[in-house]
Design a protein around this motif. Sequence first.
Motif, PDB file in Angstrom:
ATOM      1  N   PRO A 199      33.477  31.335 116.071  1.00  0.00           N
ATOM      2  CA  PRO A 199      32.038  31.606 116.013  1.00  0.00           C
ATOM      3  C   PRO A 199      31.522  31.988 117.402  1.00  0.00           C
ATOM      4  O   PRO A 199      31.946  31.406 118.414  1.00  0.00           O
ATOM      5  CB  PRO A 199      31.441  30.274 115.559  1.00  0.00           C
ATOM      6  N   LEU A 200      30.611  32.922 117.459  1.00  0.00           N
ATOM      7  CA  LEU A 200      30.083  33.374 118.745  1.00  0.00           C
ATOM      8  C   LEU A 200      29.393  32.250 119.514  1.00  0.00           C
ATOM      9  O   LEU A 200      29.429  32.228 120.739  1.00  0.00           O
ATOM     10  CB  LEU A 200      29.099  34.532 118.528  1.00  0.00           C
ATOM     11  N   HIS A 201      28.749  31.324 118.784  1.00  0.00           N
ATOM     12  CA  HIS A 201      28.027  30.254 119.476  1.00  0.00           C
ATOM     13  C   HIS A 201      28.974  29.182 120.017  1.00  0.00           C
ATOM     14  O   HIS A 201      28.519  28.247 120.686  1.00  0.00           O
ATOM     15  CB  HIS A 201      26.987  29.610 118.544  1.00  0.00           C
ATOM     16  N   ASP A 202      30.267  29.327 119.770  1.00  0.00           N
ATOM     17  CA  ASP A 202      31.231  28.290 120.144  1.00  0.00           C
ATOM     18  C   ASP A 202      32.214  28.775 121.216  1.00  0.00           C
ATOM     19  O   ASP A 202      33.301  28.248 121.335  1.00  0.00           O
ATOM     20  CB  ASP A 202      32.000  27.833 118.894  1.00  0.00           C
ATOM     21  N   ILE A 203      31.829  29.803 121.971  1.00  0.00           N
ATOM     22  CA  ILE A 203      32.702  30.294 123.030  1.00  0.00           C
ATOM     23  C   ILE A 203      31.971  30.211 124.369  1.00  0.00           C
ATOM     24  O   ILE A 203      30.749  30.072 124.423  1.00  0.00           O
ATOM     25  CB  ILE A 203      33.184  31.738 122.768  1.00  0.00           C
ATOM     26  N   SER A 204      32.721  30.289 125.462  1.00  0.00           N
ATOM     27  CA  SER A 204      32.151  30.114 126.802  1.00  0.00           C
ATOM     28  C   SER A 204      31.392  31.359 127.249  1.00  0.00           C
ATOM     29  O   SER A 204      31.461  32.429 126.613  1.00  0.00           O
ATOM     30  CB  SER A 204      33.266  29.818 127.803  1.00  0.00           C
TER      31      SER A 204
END
Length: 251
Positions: free
Chosen positions: A118-123
Amino acid sequence: MTETALLRLDKISLKHQQQSLLSNISLSLSAKQIMTIIGPNGAGKSTLIKVALGLTKADSGTIYRRPGLRIGYMPQRLSLNPLMPLSVSRFLAMAKSNTTQIEAALARTGIQHLRNRPLHDISGGETQRVLLSRALLSSPDLFVLDEPAQGVDISGQTELYELINALRDDLGCAVLMVSHDLHWVMAQTDTVICLNQHICCHGHPEQVSSDPEYLALFGRRHAEAVALYQHDHDHQHDIHGDVVCEHKHHD
């Protein structure tokens, strides 16, 4: 100004509520050239990028883009609703690209392993590589990058800028970039434009860093630090970051 330019701006000016945002800006960008725009906050750097892309209309001046010019744009940041379940692959597919193109872009930026995340779960650094992957999908002749290292830690910034440089070499494309990382700018850029609503100075990094208007904006101490950085990096590093010694061979 040459007719072989990929992008050319001539006497661009723009005001908002009687305040000058850009004044009499001219530049020309050729194939394989890296041009970096620097300047203080509020100098009009992002505005100039948007005018060059046609996202913002200038009050006066002309813009030339080579016919058929393919542009890969990387915005300063990605704003998404964290509740939206959007994976990296699905986000890239929104650019109307097929799976093969997406996989190739992810491979080039070294983030194939993130395809289903998910995009919200990457640095922050990973997000910037996703945005760079998206810019790659158009097979660009020109990258337009607005603060590509925004929100990336120091080591990640170095890797990202090295990746951008490698993509320029591999693809033979030009790069127009806004950056606050003056050390990298002075070490890697072909042409620097120092902007503060107008072009204060422009040219090769060594030339710009000794210009009185550059010194007035950034200070002599910073210019001396940049000069030291340039001197200290007049050599090569291996993949671990260690200095590679050059051995001279005698016949």
